[in-house]
Design a protein around this motif. Structure first.
Motif, PDB file in Angstrom:
ATOM      1  N   GLY A   1      -0.607  -3.103   5.312  1.00 15.39           N
ATOM      2  CA  GLY A   1      -1.059  -1.580   5.701  1.00 15.39           C
ATOM      3  C   GLY A   1      -2.613  -1.801   5.995  1.00 15.39           C
ATOM      4  N   TRP A   2      -3.269  -2.743   5.706  1.00 16.06           N
ATOM      5  CA  TRP A   2      -4.880  -2.809   5.764  1.00 16.06           C
ATOM      6  C   TRP A   2      -5.164  -2.650   7.181  1.00 16.06           C
ATOM      7  CZ3 TRP A   2      -8.866  -1.340   3.417  1.00 16.06           C
ATOM      8  CH2 TRP A   2      -9.991  -1.652   3.884  1.00 16.06           C
ATOM      9  N   LYS A   3      -4.513  -3.497   8.133  1.00 15.47           N
ATOM     10  CA  LYS A   3      -5.245  -3.364   9.479  1.00 15.47           C
ATOM     11  C   LYS A   3      -5.185  -2.089   9.979  1.00 15.47           C
ATOM     12  CE  LYS A   3      -4.788  -5.559  13.760  1.00 15.47           C
ATOM     13  NZ  LYS A   3      -5.860  -4.865  14.316  1.00 15.47           N
ATOM     14  N   PRO A   4      -4.062  -1.112  10.183  1.00 10.23           N
ATOM     15  CA  PRO A   4      -4.184   0.106  10.599  1.00 10.23           C
ATOM     16  C   PRO A   4      -4.924   1.037  10.096  1.00 10.23           C
ATOM     17  CG  PRO A   4      -1.867  -0.299   9.605  1.00 10.23           C
ATOM     18  CD  PRO A   4      -2.659  -1.638   9.811  1.00 10.23           C
ATOM     19  N   LEU A   5      -5.189   0.996   8.655  1.00  9.73           N
ATOM     20  CA  LEU A   5      -6.295   1.820   7.981  1.00  9.73           C
ATOM     21  C   LEU A   5      -7.494   1.634   8.458  1.00  9.73           C
ATOM     22  CD1 LEU A   5      -4.500   2.655   4.441  1.00  9.73           C
ATOM     23  CD2 LEU A   5      -4.104   3.794   6.645  1.00  9.73           C
ATOM     24  N   ASN A   6      -7.803   0.219   8.319  1.00  8.65           N
ATOM     25  CA  ASN A   6      -9.167  -0.183   8.698  1.00  8.65           C
ATOM     26  C   ASN A   6      -9.485  -0.225  10.052  1.00  8.65           C
ATOM     27  OD1 ASN A   6     -11.501  -1.682   7.720  1.00  8.65           O
ATOM     28  ND2 ASN A   6     -10.856  -3.488   8.803  1.00  8.65           N
ATOM     29  N   ASP A   7      -8.640  -0.170  11.051  1.00  9.69           N
ATOM     30  CA  ASP A   7      -8.816   0.022  12.443  1.00  9.69           C
ATOM     31  C   ASP A   7      -9.079   1.382  12.486  1.00  9.69           C
ATOM     32  OD1 ASP A   7      -8.318  -2.451  12.825  1.00  9.69           O
ATOM     33  OD2 ASP A   7      -6.553  -2.412  14.033  1.00  9.69           O
TER      34      ASP A   7
ATOM     35  N   GLY B   1       0.812  -1.134  -0.030  1.00 14.23           N
ATOM     36  CA  GLY B   1      -0.045   0.007  -0.027  1.00 14.23           C
ATOM     37  C   GLY B   1       0.897   1.381  -0.067  1.00 14.23           C
ATOM     38  N   TRP B   2       2.364   1.219   0.057  1.00 14.54           N
ATOM     39  CA  TRP B   2       2.935   2.305   0.272  1.00 14.54           C
ATOM     40  C   TRP B   2       3.041   3.319  -0.766  1.00 14.54           C
ATOM     41  CZ3 TRP B   2       4.667   5.717   3.525  1.00 14.54           C
ATOM     42  CH2 TRP B   2       5.584   6.539   2.994  1.00 14.54           C
ATOM     43  N   LYS B   3       2.933   2.778  -2.056  1.00 15.12           N
ATOM     44  CA  LYS B   3       3.340   3.454  -3.281  1.00 15.12           C
ATOM     45  C   LYS B   3       1.994   4.320  -3.542  1.00 15.12           C
ATOM     46  CE  LYS B   3       4.225   3.416  -8.227  1.00 15.12           C
ATOM     47  NZ  LYS B   3       4.014   4.902  -8.270  1.00 15.12           N
ATOM     48  N   PRO B   4       0.703   3.870  -3.399  1.00 12.16           N
ATOM     49  CA  PRO B   4      -0.374   4.809  -3.534  1.00 12.16           C
ATOM     50  C   PRO B   4      -0.394   5.927  -2.384  1.00 12.16           C
ATOM     51  CG  PRO B   4      -1.392   2.745  -3.206  1.00 12.16           C
ATOM     52  CD  PRO B   4       0.132   2.485  -3.351  1.00 12.16           C
ATOM     53  N   LEU B   5      -0.103   5.598  -1.492  1.00 11.92           N
ATOM     54  CA  LEU B   5      -0.212   6.576  -0.240  1.00 11.92           C
ATOM     55  C   LEU B   5       0.862   7.696  -0.311  1.00 11.92           C
ATOM     56  CD1 LEU B   5      -0.868   4.562   2.961  1.00 11.92           C
ATOM     57  CD2 LEU B   5      -2.684   5.467   1.371  1.00 11.92           C
ATOM     58  N   ASN B   6       2.111   7.281  -0.496  1.00 14.79           N
ATOM     59  CA  ASN B   6       3.054   8.159  -0.768  1.00 14.79           C
ATOM     60  C   ASN B   6       3.003   9.020  -2.112  1.00 14.79           C
ATOM     61  OD1 ASN B   6       5.971   8.577   0.136  1.00 14.79           O
ATOM     62  ND2 ASN B   6       6.900   7.931  -1.690  1.00 14.79           N
TER      63      ASN B   6
ATOM     64  N   THR C   1     -10.430   3.978   1.269  1.00 12.48           N
ATOM     65  CA  THR C   1     -10.954   3.983  -0.049  1.00 12.48           C
ATOM     66  C   THR C   1      -9.786   3.837  -1.156  1.00 12.48           C
ATOM     67  OG1 THR C   1     -11.149   6.360  -0.273  1.00 12.48           O
ATOM     68  CG2 THR C   1     -13.251   5.002   0.227  1.00 12.48           C
ATOM     69  N   ILE C   2      -8.664   4.475  -1.005  1.00 14.35           N
ATOM     70  CA  ILE C   2      -7.583   4.227  -1.721  1.00 14.35           C
ATOM     71  C   ILE C   2      -7.200   2.703  -1.746  1.00 14.35           C
ATOM     72  CG2 ILE C   2      -5.206   4.669  -2.115  1.00 14.35           C
ATOM     73  CD1 ILE C   2      -5.655   7.588  -1.167  1.00 14.35           C
ATOM     74  N   PHE C   3      -7.183   2.240  -0.784  1.00 16.92           N
ATOM     75  CA  PHE C   3      -7.179   0.644  -0.740  1.00 16.92           C
ATOM     76  C   PHE C   3      -7.913  -0.041  -1.487  1.00 16.92           C
ATOM     77  CE2 PHE C   3      -3.478  -0.856   2.293  1.00 16.92           C
ATOM     78  CZ  PHE C   3      -2.440   0.126   2.227  1.00 16.92           C
ATOM     79  N   GLN C   4      -9.327   0.292  -1.226  1.00 15.46           N
ATOM     80  CA  GLN C   4     -10.164  -0.219  -1.997  1.00 15.46           C
ATOM     81  C   GLN C   4     -10.358  -0.225  -3.386  1.00 15.46           C
ATOM     82  OE1 GLN C   4     -12.604  -2.300  -0.579  1.00 15.46           O
ATOM     83  NE2 GLN C   4     -12.890  -1.708   1.779  1.00 15.46           N
ATOM     84  N   PHE C   5      -9.952   1.050  -4.000  1.00 16.73           N
ATOM     85  CA  PHE C   5      -9.708   1.267  -5.299  1.00 16.73           C
ATOM     86  C   PHE C   5      -8.556   0.487  -5.996  1.00 16.73           C
ATOM     87  CE2 PHE C   5     -12.151   5.529  -4.901  1.00 16.73           C
ATOM     88  CZ  PHE C   5     -13.136   5.178  -5.669  1.00 16.73           C
ATOM     89  N   HIS C   6      -7.315   0.217  -5.020  1.00 16.62           N
ATOM     90  CA  HIS C   6      -6.257  -0.503  -5.651  1.00 16.62           C
ATOM     91  C   HIS C   6      -6.410  -1.750  -5.288  1.00 16.62           C
ATOM     92  CE1 HIS C   6      -4.685   3.620  -5.897  1.00 16.62           C
ATOM     93  NE2 HIS C   6      -3.901   3.330  -6.874  1.00 16.62           N
ATOM     94  N   GLY C   7      -7.443  -2.483  -4.691  1.00 13.83           N
ATOM     95  CA  GLY C   7      -7.473  -3.858  -4.562  1.00 13.83           C
ATOM     96  C   GLY C   7      -6.661  -4.320  -3.549  1.00 13.83           C
ATOM     97  N   LEU C   8      -6.342  -3.320  -2.502  1.00 20.01           N
ATOM     98  CA  LEU C   8      -5.269  -3.871  -1.371  1.00 20.01           C
ATOM     99  C   LEU C   8      -6.178  -3.983  -0.151  1.00 20.01           C
ATOM    100  CD1 LEU C   8      -2.830  -0.946  -2.187  1.00 20.01           C
ATOM    101  CD2 LEU C   8      -2.296  -3.216  -2.518  1.00 20.01           C
ATOM    102  N   ALA C   9      -7.296  -4.042  -0.068  1.00 15.85           N
ATOM    103  CA  ALA C   9      -8.112  -4.227   1.218  1.00 15.85           C
ATOM    104  C   ALA C   9      -8.017  -5.608   1.434  1.00 15.85           C
ATOM    105  CB  ALA C   9      -9.774  -3.636   1.101  1.00 15.85           C
ATOM    106  N   GLY C  10      -7.765  -5.952   2.649  1.00 12.71           N
ATOM    107  CA  GLY C  10      -8.129  -7.464   3.106  1.00 12.71           C
ATOM    108  C   GLY C  10      -6.528  -7.820   3.603  1.00 12.71           C
ATOM    109  N   ASP C  11      -5.725  -8.303   2.811  1.00  8.77           N
ATOM    110  CA  ASP C  11      -4.532  -9.201   3.371  1.00  8.77           C
ATOM    111  C   ASP C  11      -3.419  -8.415   3.427  1.00  8.77           C
ATOM    112  OD1 ASP C  11      -4.703 -11.547   4.556  1.00  8.77           O
ATOM    113  OD2 ASP C  11      -4.223 -12.748   2.834  1.00  8.77           O
ATOM    114  N   THR C  12      -3.245  -7.255   2.901  1.00 10.22           N
ATOM    115  CA  THR C  12      -1.911  -6.624   2.905  1.00 10.22           C
ATOM    116  C   THR C  12      -1.364  -5.995   4.085  1.00 10.22           C
ATOM    117  OG1 THR C  12      -3.058  -4.379   2.090  1.00 10.22           O
ATOM    118  CG2 THR C  12      -2.265  -6.145   0.321  1.00 10.22           C
TER     119      THR C  12
END
Lengths: 212, 212
Positions: free
Chosen positions: B129-135, A129-134, B116-127
């Motif tokens: 960085g997902w846990k801290p953002l989702n929390d 996830g770093w690239k899109p956030l950065n 939503t950036i993680f959702q748009f990039h298909g990064l939600a779930g197992d990556t």
């Protein structure tokens, strides 16, 4: 004049000290020379009364007589309306200040906050996830760099917008995120060199240290 | 009365249609019954004139006579000061509305945007960085759920704060992020059932479709 009371936590861990958001309000109050008291809300055991002032269980909030205000942006705007040291009084200057206040908190901090979360969690660099956030943060910083290359302060003169923006950029700078943005870095240096910032920062550090 | 002109992009890809931020302004203008024109800024080739109105190269901006305002929050506040349909006129109601407007854009959207950036990039779930953002988002939603379980609108009556908050939560709902927050979901349903939202939404969809 009604008494101003700023509430912050009674204690926070070492890491956020110097960056807790009551700093923005202390800074504005010091710039304006408005007298205020500081009160505590429990950090470890947040009480129902806390949520009645700050619905997210965060700090700060400010009471001004009977009015209780949460959100650092809303408090800054309230103080900007009380003191013409903090916000120009003409329509154009006022409008520009408010736009930049929202820009600091929504266009820039909404991009810097996830970036700092990744920094705090050691996720910067190689994680998916770093690239899109950065990229998101750097796109915003690129435009801030153009803006700040041409002016000393965001609106006509130093204002609540600069308190918010400098505080947002200061946390990015903590993790060396302004390395490619010298005008942004100079702006942070210029803003934090103000005596009112130094007083606010020292007071916050002392406040939390006293509770150790 | 000075003429109000709202500028948005001439075209955007399919994905963000219905969610571009000019919607917040259209919605407010429709609620208030204020007449306005819509103008275009090039999406693909952003001109210097664009940055002079909106320093991040984004949309929307609003001109009200000689005044040009960027940031959806600042534009909403400007319109709230023009129309008492959009913001209570008493001090307490005004102060609550402004606090909730900042809360929507800083406490909630700063948490929902990376999610939503993680959702748009298909990064939600197992990556990683997902846990801290989702929390982070869910901590904010938990408090919004308590607030919205008890009231119809954030301040005394429907206001610019609800336009901002409902629009922020609506994008979370698009990715089913409100499944555990029925009061938030009901609030989005209630807000978007308003005729002014329906008109604003249909107008935005038609605006971008006309450019295809």
């Amino acid at each position: 004049m009604a008494e101003l009371t700023l509430t912050t936590f009674d204690w926070v861990p070492e890491l956020p000290r110097g960056y807790v958001r009551d700093l923005r309000i202390r800074w504005a109050l010091e710039e304006a020379g408005l007298p205020y008291r500081v009160e505590n809300a429990a950090f470890s055991d947040r009480q129902p009364g806390h949520f009645s002032h700050q619905p997210f269980g965060q700090v700060p909030w400010l009471t001004d007589g009977d009015t209780s205000i949460f959100e650092s942006g809303a408090i800054l705007l309230h103080l900007g309306e009380k003191s013409d040291v903090l916000m120009p009084t003409d329509d154009k200057g006022r409008s520009e200040t408010i736009a930049w206040l929202f820009a600091a908190l929504n266009s820039v901090e909404a991009a810097s906050l996830p970036w700092t979360i990744f920094q705090f969690h050691g996720l910067a660099g190689d994680t998916p996830g770093w690239k899109p956030l950065n990229d998101f943060l750097n796109a915003r910083l690129k435009h801030m760099e153009s803006v700040l290359a041409d002016r000393e302060w965001l609106a006509v003169s130093f204002s609540i917008a600069d308190i918010a923006m400098a505080d947002v950029l200061r946390l990015v700078d903590r993790f060396d995120g302004l390395a490619a943005c010298p005008a942004c870095r100079d702006y942070v240096t210029r803003a934090t060199a103000r005596p009112a910032f130094a007083k606010a920062h020292a007071d916050q550090i002392a406040h939390f240290a006293a509770a150790d």
